[in-house]
Design a protein around this motif. Structure first.
Motif, short mmCIF file in Angstrom:
data_model
loop_
_atom_site.label_atom_id
_atom_site.label_comp_id
_atom_site.label_asym_id
_atom_site.label_seq_id
_atom_site.Cartn_x
_atom_site.Cartn_y
_atom_site.Cartn_z
N SER A 238 5.80 -9.81 16.27
CA SER A 238 5.32 -10.90 15.43
C SER A 238 4.54 -10.33 14.26
O SER A 238 3.89 -9.29 14.38
CB SER A 238 4.42 -11.86 16.23
OG SER A 238 3.78 -12.79 15.37
N MET A 239 4.59 -11.04 13.13
CA MET A 239 3.77 -10.65 11.99
C MET A 239 2.29 -10.79 12.30
O MET A 239 1.43 -10.27 11.58
CB MET A 239 4.13 -11.49 10.77
CG MET A 239 5.45 -11.09 10.12
SD MET A 239 5.43 -9.42 9.41
CE MET A 239 4.30 -9.66 8.04
N ASP B 163 -0.14 -7.86 12.27
CA ASP B 163 -0.89 -7.50 11.06
C ASP B 163 -1.82 -8.63 10.61
O ASP B 163 -2.98 -8.41 10.32
CB ASP B 163 0.06 -7.15 9.93
CG ASP B 163 0.51 -5.70 9.99
OD1 ASP B 163 -0.21 -4.87 10.59
OD2 ASP B 163 1.58 -5.40 9.44
N ARG C 90 9.68 -8.17 13.30
CA ARG C 90 8.40 -8.89 13.22
C ARG C 90 8.58 -10.15 12.39
O ARG C 90 8.45 -10.13 11.16
CB ARG C 90 7.33 -8.01 12.57
CG ARG C 90 6.64 -7.00 13.47
CD ARG C 90 5.54 -6.32 12.68
NE ARG C 90 4.76 -5.39 13.48
CZ ARG C 90 3.77 -4.65 12.98
NH1 ARG C 90 3.46 -4.75 11.70
NH2 ARG C 90 3.10 -3.82 13.76
N THR D 292 7.94 -14.01 10.80
CA THR D 292 6.88 -14.94 10.43
C THR D 292 7.03 -16.19 11.30
O THR D 292 7.58 -16.14 12.39
CB THR D 292 7.00 -15.30 8.94
OG1 THR D 292 8.30 -15.82 8.67
CG2 THR D 292 6.78 -14.05 8.06
N PRO E 89 9.79 -6.25 9.20
CA PRO E 89 9.32 -7.62 8.97
C PRO E 89 10.49 -8.51 8.57
O PRO E 89 11.44 -8.07 7.93
CB PRO E 89 8.33 -7.47 7.81
CG PRO E 89 8.05 -6.00 7.70
CD PRO E 89 9.26 -5.30 8.22
N ALA F 85 6.34 -12.11 4.57
CA ALA F 85 6.95 -10.83 4.91
C ALA F 85 7.78 -10.33 3.74
O ALA F 85 8.35 -11.13 2.98
CB ALA F 85 7.84 -10.97 6.15
N ASN G 65 11.08 -8.96 2.87
CA ASN G 65 12.40 -8.90 3.50
C ASN G 65 13.28 -7.78 2.96
O ASN G 65 14.42 -7.62 3.43
CB ASN G 65 13.13 -10.23 3.31
CG ASN G 65 12.66 -11.31 4.25
OD1 ASN G 65 11.99 -11.05 5.25
ND2 ASN G 65 13.00 -12.55 3.94
#
Length: 275
Positions: A89-90, A93, A132, A134, A194, A251, A253
């Motif tokens: 998962s984002m 961070d 990861r 969003t 991400p 994120a 991409n």
């Protein structure tokens, strides 16, 4: 050889399992409860860390909690060095420096899970990719936008909180496409990628689009910034979410798109996203 899927009954698995079933290899999905049959997919009863013996595993997908999966992977007998694709998962961070201790612990747990997975794959000689994402939506199974949409449909009132932070919701089907592409893309091995949706938009616009997508009329209820500040100070469990309303949670991409060739859709939800 067999493809093993953890989290197949969730929102990403909802889209991925039919895609996998259309390929040549047998597909086995683990579930704690009986599931509706899917052509080409065998459901097995089990729950981490108790996984039935499965021969000839060539690839593993994991869309559930990362640390329990990584712990199982570290001790599993996998003689064929299966390719491993997992979601993190984002939040690993975005919540790293949260003012809420539980959120900082979650971010650390995610990063620890990623490192446990990397070490386990090294022991097996397996290539791995971690996605990861969003904010995920699309199958009516998420715990973020879907509960808001369903509550609004029930009460016929839709809260619209103030907040200028950018959001980048990613459709679960696009995540499934990325996971499948990672399976077939050698260049994506040994990478944490991400992935967000194809559009960054202000928080308020995201909620407005959810409201417009609903199949019933709802009364818009603007929530001013001052009331959010009060709630943030007075309600401990809201401090983290409300504290991020002015923060961009997006994120990049570029690497994911370059490697996997996946172009996530913009945020254009319809009523089917919440049912």
């Amino acid at each position: 050889m067999t493809v093993l899927v953890f989290g197949g009954s969730g929102q990403i698995g909802h889209y991925l399992l039919p895609m996998l079933a259309a390929r040549d290899e047998p597909v086995v999905a683990l579930s704690r409860a009986p599931r509706a049959p899917i052509a080409g997919v065998e459901w097995l009863s089990g729950q981490l860390p108790w996984v039935p013996a499965i021969d000839g595993i060539s690839a593993i997908f994991s869309f559930g909690p990362l640390q329990p999966f990584a712990d199982w992977l570290a001790g599993a007998h996998l003689p064929h060095a299966p390719r491993v694709i997992a979601t993190s998962s984002m939040s690993a961070d975005s919540k790293r420096d949260s003012e809420v201790p539980a959120e900082r612990e979650l971010a650390q747990m995610l990063r620890d899970g990623e490192q446990t997975l990397v070490a386990a794959c090294a022991r097996h000689g397996s290539d791995w990719t971690v996605l990861r994402p969003t904010l995920i939506y699309g199958a009516g199974l998420d715990k973020s936008l879907t509960p808001i949409a369903r509550r609004a449909m029930r009460l016929r009132v839709f809260p619209l909180p103030a907040g200028g932070g950018l959001r980048q919701p990613v459709h679960a089907q696009d995540l499934a496409l990325a996971a499948l592409a990672a399976l077939d893309t050698a260049a994506a091995a040994m990478k944490i990628l991400p992935i967000g949706g194809g559009e960054c938009l202000p928080l308020g616009e995201m909620f407005a689009r959810v409201r417009r997508s609903l199949p019933v009329d709802t009364l818009p209820l603007p929530i001013p910034a001052w009331s959010l500040r009060l709630a943030r100070r007075g309600v401990a469990r809201l401090r983290g979410p409300l504290g991020r309303m002015e923060t961009d949670l997006v994120a990049d991409n570029a690497q994911m798109t370059d490697l996997l060739g996946v172009h996530p859709r913009p945020f254009r939800p319809d009523a089917d996203c919440w049912t």
